[in-house]
Structures are given as structure tokens and as C-alpha cells.
Design an enzyme around this catalytic site. Sequence first.
Site, mmCIF file in Angstrom:
data_model
loop_
_atom_site.group_PDB
_atom_site.id
_atom_site.type_symbol
_atom_site.label_atom_id
_atom_site.label_comp_id
_atom_site.label_asym_id
_atom_site.label_seq_id
_atom_site.Cartn_x
_atom_site.Cartn_y
_atom_site.Cartn_z
ATOM 1 N N TYR A 160 0.836 -1.216 0.000
ATOM 2 C CA TYR A 160 0.000 0.000 0.000
ATOM 3 C C TYR A 160 0.869 1.265 0.000
ATOM 4 O O TYR A 160 0.469 2.308 -0.546
ATOM 5 C CB TYR A 160 -0.963 -0.029 1.197
ATOM 6 C CG TYR A 160 -2.197 0.818 1.006
ATOM 7 C CD1 TYR A 160 -3.082 0.581 -0.047
ATOM 8 C CD2 TYR A 160 -2.493 1.852 1.880
ATOM 9 C CE1 TYR A 160 -4.225 1.353 -0.214
ATOM 10 C CE2 TYR A 160 -3.635 2.628 1.724
ATOM 11 C CZ TYR A 160 -4.492 2.378 0.674
ATOM 12 O OH TYR A 160 -5.625 3.153 0.506
ATOM 13 N N LYS A 167 -3.289 8.500 2.650
ATOM 14 C CA LYS A 167 -4.526 8.317 3.427
ATOM 15 C C LYS A 167 -4.349 8.829 4.851
ATOM 16 O O LYS A 167 -5.311 9.336 5.453
ATOM 17 C CB LYS A 167 -4.948 6.842 3.434
ATOM 18 C CG LYS A 167 -5.402 6.308 2.071
ATOM 19 C CD LYS A 167 -6.647 7.005 1.551
ATOM 20 C CE LYS A 167 -7.278 6.244 0.393
ATOM 21 N NZ LYS A 167 -8.289 7.059 -0.311
HETATM 22 P P1 NAP Z 1 -12.472 3.447 -8.360
HETATM 23 O O1 NAP Z 1 -13.798 2.986 -8.774
HETATM 24 O O2 NAP Z 1 -11.332 3.187 -9.287
HETATM 25 O O3 NAP Z 1 -12.556 4.987 -7.984
HETATM 26 C C1 NAP Z 1 -11.413 5.810 -7.887
HETATM 27 C C2 NAP Z 1 -11.807 7.105 -8.493
HETATM 28 O O4 NAP Z 1 -10.743 8.083 -8.363
HETATM 29 C C3 NAP Z 1 -12.082 6.959 -9.987
HETATM 30 O O5 NAP Z 1 -13.342 7.505 -10.288
HETATM 31 C C4 NAP Z 1 -10.974 7.776 -10.601
HETATM 32 O O6 NAP Z 1 -11.333 8.353 -11.818
HETATM 33 C C5 NAP Z 1 -10.781 8.844 -9.547
HETATM 34 N N1 NAP Z 1 -9.585 9.613 -9.799
HETATM 35 C C6 NAP Z 1 -8.302 9.202 -9.895
HETATM 36 N N2 NAP Z 1 -7.514 10.241 -10.227
HETATM 37 C C7 NAP Z 1 -8.326 11.336 -10.347
HETATM 38 C C8 NAP Z 1 -8.120 12.702 -10.664
HETATM 39 N N3 NAP Z 1 -6.897 13.196 -10.932
HETATM 40 N N4 NAP Z 1 -9.186 13.531 -10.687
HETATM 41 C C9 NAP Z 1 -10.428 13.076 -10.402
HETATM 42 N N5 NAP Z 1 -10.690 11.783 -10.094
HETATM 43 C C10 NAP Z 1 -9.641 10.933 -10.073
HETATM 44 O O7 NAP Z 1 -12.043 2.785 -6.956
HETATM 45 P P2 NAP Z 1 -12.695 2.821 -5.504
HETATM 46 O O8 NAP Z 1 -12.081 1.667 -4.807
HETATM 47 O O9 NAP Z 1 -14.151 2.956 -5.575
HETATM 48 O O10 NAP Z 1 -12.042 4.135 -4.881
HETATM 49 C C11 NAP Z 1 -12.812 5.183 -4.308
HETATM 50 C C12 NAP Z 1 -12.169 5.633 -3.016
HETATM 51 O O11 NAP Z 1 -12.340 4.591 -2.044
HETATM 52 C C13 NAP Z 1 -10.676 5.895 -3.101
HETATM 53 O O12 NAP Z 1 -10.346 7.014 -2.294
HETATM 54 C C14 NAP Z 1 -10.086 4.639 -2.488
HETATM 55 O O13 NAP Z 1 -8.790 4.838 -1.954
HETATM 56 C C15 NAP Z 1 -11.108 4.389 -1.407
HETATM 57 N N6 NAP Z 1 -11.081 3.048 -0.815
HETATM 58 C C16 NAP Z 1 -11.179 1.953 -1.606
HETATM 59 C C17 NAP Z 1 -11.138 0.695 -1.020
HETATM 60 C C18 NAP Z 1 -11.209 -0.552 -1.875
HETATM 61 O O14 NAP Z 1 -10.805 -1.607 -1.412
HETATM 62 N N7 NAP Z 1 -11.737 -0.488 -3.087
HETATM 63 C C19 NAP Z 1 -11.019 0.559 0.376
HETATM 64 C C20 NAP Z 1 -10.939 1.701 1.145
HETATM 65 C C21 NAP Z 1 -10.966 2.946 0.552
HETATM 66 P P3 NAP Z 1 -10.670 7.747 -13.180
HETATM 67 O O15 NAP Z 1 -10.919 6.290 -13.169
HETATM 68 O O16 NAP Z 1 -11.385 8.493 -14.231
HETATM 69 O O17 NAP Z 1 -9.225 8.085 -13.114
#
Ligand code: NAP
Length: 263
Positions: A160, A167
Site C-alpha cells: 500500500y 490516506k
Molecule cells: P475506483 O472505482 O477506481 O474509484 C477511484 C476514483 O478516483 C475513480 O473515479 C478515478 O477516476 C478517480 N480519480 C483518480 N484520479 C483522479 C483525478 N486526478 N481527478 C479526479 N478523479 C480521479 O475505486 P474505488 O475503490 O471505488 O475508490 C474510491 C475511493 O475509495 C478511493 O479514495 C479509495 O482509496 C477508497 N477506498 C477503496 C477501497 C477498496 O478496497 N476499493 C477501500 C478503502 C478505501 P478515473 O478512473 O477516471 O481516473
Amino acid sequence: MNTALPPLLAGKKGLIMGVANDFSLAWYIAQAASQAGAELAFTYALPQLERRVQPLAESLGSSMIYPCDVQNDEQMAEVFSKLEQAWGKLDFVVHAIAFANKDELKGGITATTRGGFDLAMQVSCYSFIHTAKLAKPLMAEGGSLLTLTYEGSQKVVPNYNVMGVAKAGLEAATRYLAAELGETGIRVNALSAGPVNTLAARGISDFPAMLKHHAATAPLKRLVEAEEVGKAAVYLLSGLASGVTGEVHNVDTGAHALGPTPF
Ligand code: NAP
């Protein structure tokens, strides 16, 4: 959604940032918020993602879909100006955005480059502070800001790396924002989700091993479901959490409670 939600967000207007596809946590939060009665607007980062986000937004009755790379100050300002024109106010924002170079989400943290560190911090941490600054003038009657985080901020999680540092910064920013914006009635919280198979998560090396370990060791002996993240987000966004701010709320089937050697 398999559980009907009461209209906790009826009459509320919210911005959802971070829907990439129908696996995104932001999408599950959007569905839950919509079911709870909220009217929603959406942003997407890359031009090619508009065609994915548009039908999802439309399925929830929203035609407010704006391009917004959080590294682009003009696009950020444009989004909030459009919201002001359309709604004149904003009740909540969901910030579900993170990014780090894939080759820095494997091995050790000493491989992190200066540029990779800046990028991860800008997109995954600073963008929440900037979002709060732009949202504040639209939240004269109070509001709720919610970001998404992960336990790798507090404890070492293999691969990570720089995202754990970003984070940790994001969680600290949540507390500082809560302290500053509280007097205007704006609550600021973070939801720490357990691992869910999304596009961003698949960028972490050995992510399937992380899922397997979590499901085997977490107190509830399973992974968290994305719907559960959506429901908890509705609680934090709604009046049910009117006394909650500066909080990191774990929605991870209990994994955060464990020590380093689970029984
Ligand atoms: P996801 O569907 O890939 O979402 C991540 C989002 O971040 C995408 O919409 C991506 O857009 C956007 N992003 C990246 N760079 C960007 C930029 N420069 N400007 C605007 N948007 C940007 O994955 P997710 O897991 O749902 O992630 C959402 C949040 O949850 C994140 O903060 C992640 O760290 C957090 N989270 C996830 C998990 C897990 O296991 N999945 C666990 C805990 C926390 P593009 O695809 O268009 O780049």
C-alpha cells in the site's frame, strides 16, 4: 440495493466525485443516497469515462455530470460554479478519489519517487481540502463532506506504501477541516472501507491476497459489501449523524479492531 432505505436525504442535494464504473464505491454511495431521497450531481476524471458515468447518473435521474480532474483548478472551480447556478446550495459532497502510480503500489516504500509522492498526495489528499474550500460557500446552511479512506493509513499493509501515507494525510485533513468548518455547520468525516474489488484497488499488487486475508481474519469472517459502504455513507451524510464530525468511521467487517496476530 437489497435493503430499502428510509428517506434520510429527502430534499438534499449532493455531489458525488469518483464514479469510474458500476464497481466504484462512489457508485454504491450514489445509489444509496438516491434511494434515501437525495438529488445528485456527478463528476468524472477522464473524458473517455463520460460515456460510462452518464448512463449510471441518468439511471438515478441525474443529468448533472461534469468533467473534473482534481488536479485541474479551473475544472474544479467550474463544477462548483455550475452547482451554484443549478441549485444555489449544496448539502453534501462525497469525495471517493485516489491515485498512485501502479509501480509504487508494490514492493517497499523506498521505491517511491518524488513525483509519485506528489501525485499521490495531490490527488488523494489535497483534492479533499480543495473540494472543501469550494463547497463551503454553497453550504451556508451547513452540510456534510465525506471522504473515503483505508486502514493502510494507520497500519502497514503490504504494497500500500505511498497510498498509506496519502490516506494518513487525508484522515488528518478530515480532522483539521472538521475543526475549521464546524462553526459554519459543516461536518467532515472519513469512511474507512474494508477492501472491495474495484478498479483502483486492482492497482495494488497482490490485491486478491489482501481480499483473502481480510475475509479469513476479520471479526465478521467475510469481506465488506459495497452496499454496506453505501448505507454507512448515508448515515454519515444524513441528520442521523448530526453530532458526528472529524471522525474516521470503519466499515470493514471489524478488521480494524484486530492486533497484528489475529486468533
Ligand atoms: P475506483 O472505482 O477506481 O474509484 C477511484 C476514483 O478516483 C475513480 O473515479 C478515478 O477516476 C478517480 N480519480 C483518480 N484520479 C483522479 C483525478 N486526478 N481527478 C479526479 N478523479 C480521479 O475505486 P474505488 O475503490 O471505488 O475508490 C474510491 C475511493 O475509495 C478511493 O479514495 C479509495 O482509496 C477508497 N477506498 C477503496 C477501497 C477498496 O478496497 N476499493 C477501500 C478503502 C478505501 P478515473 O478512473 O477516471 O481516473
